[in-house]
Design a protein around this motif. Structure first.
Motif, PDB file in Angstrom:
ATOM      1  N   MET A  38       0.803  -1.197   0.000  1.00 45.55           N
ATOM      2  CA  MET A  38       0.000   0.000   0.000  1.00 45.55           C
ATOM      3  C   MET A  38       0.849   1.266   0.000  1.00 45.55           C
ATOM      4  SD  MET A  38      -3.084  -0.962  -0.273  1.00 45.55           S
ATOM      5  CE  MET A  38      -4.019   0.483   0.053  1.00 45.55           C
ATOM      6  N   ASP A  39       2.145   1.108   0.156  1.00 44.83           N
ATOM      7  CA  ASP A  39       3.006   2.287   0.123  1.00 44.83           C
ATOM      8  C   ASP A  39       2.985   2.953  -1.245  1.00 44.83           C
ATOM      9  OD1 ASP A  39       3.763   2.122   2.749  1.00 44.83           O
ATOM     10  OD2 ASP A  39       5.554   0.909   2.330  1.00 44.83           O
ATOM     11  N   TYR A  40       2.830   2.165  -2.296  1.00 48.05           N
ATOM     12  CA  TYR A  40       2.818   2.751  -3.632  1.00 48.05           C
ATOM     13  C   TYR A  40       1.592   3.622  -3.835  1.00 48.05           C
ATOM     14  CZ  TYR A  40      -0.316  -1.150  -4.732  1.00 48.05           C
ATOM     15  OH  TYR A  40      -1.343  -2.031  -4.741  1.00 48.05           O
ATOM     16  N   VAL A  41       0.483   3.283  -3.182  1.00 54.35           N
ATOM     17  CA  VAL A  41      -0.723   4.110  -3.305  1.00 54.35           C
ATOM     18  C   VAL A  41      -0.485   5.470  -2.659  1.00 54.35           C
ATOM     19  CG1 VAL A  41      -3.149   4.345  -2.639  1.00 54.35           C
ATOM     20  CG2 VAL A  41      -2.265   2.123  -3.403  1.00 54.35           C
ATOM     21  N   SER A  42       0.092   5.482  -1.473  1.00 58.41           N
ATOM     22  CA  SER A  42       0.348   6.757  -0.798  1.00 58.41           C
ATOM     23  C   SER A  42       1.433   7.552  -1.512  1.00 58.41           C
ATOM     24  CB  SER A  42       0.735   6.526   0.665  1.00 58.41           C
ATOM     25  OG  SER A  42       1.917   5.764   0.750  1.00 58.41           O
ATOM     26  N   ALA A  43       2.315   6.875  -2.243  1.00 57.86           N
ATOM     27  CA  ALA A  43       3.351   7.581  -3.000  1.00 57.86           C
ATOM     28  C   ALA A  43       2.798   8.161  -4.297  1.00 57.86           C
ATOM     29  CB  ALA A  43       4.505   6.637  -3.300  1.00 57.86           C
ATOM     30  N   LEU A  44       1.827   7.505  -4.910  1.00 57.29           N
ATOM     31  CA  LEU A  44       1.284   7.959  -6.187  1.00 57.29           C
ATOM     32  C   LEU A  44       0.095   8.904  -6.047  1.00 57.29           C
ATOM     33  CD1 LEU A  44       1.435   4.699  -8.312  1.00 57.29           C
ATOM     34  CD2 LEU A  44       2.886   6.700  -8.488  1.00 57.29           C
ATOM     35  N   LEU A  45      -0.566   8.899  -4.899  1.00 60.25           N
ATOM     36  CA  LEU A  45      -1.771   9.706  -4.748  1.00 60.25           C
ATOM     37  C   LEU A  45      -1.526  11.212  -4.906  1.00 60.25           C
ATOM     38  CD1 LEU A  45      -4.782   9.568  -4.244  1.00 60.25           C
ATOM     39  CD2 LEU A  45      -4.301   9.775  -1.791  1.00 60.25           C
ATOM     40  N   PRO A  46      -0.537  11.820  -4.249  1.00 61.51           N
ATOM     41  CA  PRO A  46      -0.356  13.270  -4.418  1.00 61.51           C
ATOM     42  C   PRO A  46      -0.079  13.700  -5.860  1.00 61.51           C
ATOM     43  CG  PRO A  46       0.803  12.525  -2.468  1.00 61.51           C
ATOM     44  CD  PRO A  46       0.330  11.303  -3.193  1.00 61.51           C
ATOM     45  N   PRO A  47       0.805  13.024  -6.611  1.00 61.96           N
ATOM     46  CA  PRO A  47       1.001  13.450  -7.996  1.00 61.96           C
ATOM     47  C   PRO A  47      -0.245  13.279  -8.866  1.00 61.96           C
ATOM     48  CG  PRO A  47       2.790  11.999  -7.331  1.00 61.96           C
ATOM     49  CD  PRO A  47       1.780  12.001  -6.237  1.00 61.96           C
ATOM     50  N   VAL A  48      -1.004  12.245  -8.621  1.00 61.91           N
ATOM     51  CA  VAL A  48      -2.223  12.022  -9.406  1.00 61.91           C
ATOM     52  C   VAL A  48      -3.247  13.106  -9.095  1.00 61.91           C
ATOM     53  CG1 VAL A  48      -4.188  10.451  -9.713  1.00 61.91           C
ATOM     54  CG2 VAL A  48      -1.863   9.542  -9.658  1.00 61.91           C
ATOM     55  N   VAL A  49      -3.388  13.458  -7.824  1.00 63.31           N
ATOM     56  CA  VAL A  49      -4.329  14.513  -7.445  1.00 63.31           C
ATOM     57  C   VAL A  49      -3.886  15.847  -8.032  1.00 63.31           C
ATOM     58  CG1 VAL A  49      -5.229  15.829  -5.492  1.00 63.31           C
ATOM     59  CG2 VAL A  49      -5.105  13.340  -5.363  1.00 63.31           C
ATOM     60  N   MET A  50      -2.597  16.153  -7.959  1.00 62.53           N
ATOM     61  CA  MET A  50      -2.105  17.408  -8.532  1.00 62.53           C
ATOM     62  C   MET A  50      -2.298  17.433 -10.042  1.00 62.53           C
ATOM     63  SD  MET A  50       1.248  18.549  -6.352  1.00 62.53           S
ATOM     64  CE  MET A  50       2.176  17.075  -6.688  1.00 62.53           C
ATOM     65  N   ALA A  51      -2.071  16.322 -10.708  1.00 62.96           N
ATOM     66  CA  ALA A  51      -2.271  16.268 -12.155  1.00 62.96           C
ATOM     67  C   ALA A  51      -3.741  16.483 -12.502  1.00 62.96           C
ATOM     68  CB  ALA A  51      -1.788  14.921 -12.696  1.00 62.96           C
TER      69      ALA A  51
END
Length: 59
Positions: free
Chosen positions: A1-14
Motif C-alpha cells: 500500500m506504500d505505492y498508493v500513498s506515494a502515487l496519490l499526491p502526484p495524481v491529485v495534482m495532475a
C-alpha cells in the motif's frame, strides 16, 4: 500500500492541473472577450501616456 500513498499526491495534482487548464481554455473568448480586450487596451494606453508624460524614452 506504500505505492498508493506515494502515487496519490502526484495524481491529485495532475487532476487539478488538468481541470485548471480546461477552465482557462474554456474561459478564453466568448461574450466577454471584447470587454476584456478593451480593459487591457485602456490600461496599456494609460501606461504609455504616463511614460510619455514623464519624458521617458520609448522602446
Amino acid at each position: 500500500m506504500d505505492y498508493v500513498s506515494a502515487l496519490l499526491p502526484p495524481v491529485v495534482m495532475a487532476a487539478f492541473f488538468t481541470a485548471l487548464v480546461v477552465v482557462i481554455v474554456k474561459s478564453q473568448g466568448g461574450p466577454n472577450k471584447a470587454k476584456e480586450d478593451a480593459v487591457v487596451d485602456a490600461a496599456l494606453a494609460r501606461a504609455e501616456s504616463t511614460r510619455q508624460a514623464d519624458g521617458s524614452p520609448s522602446s
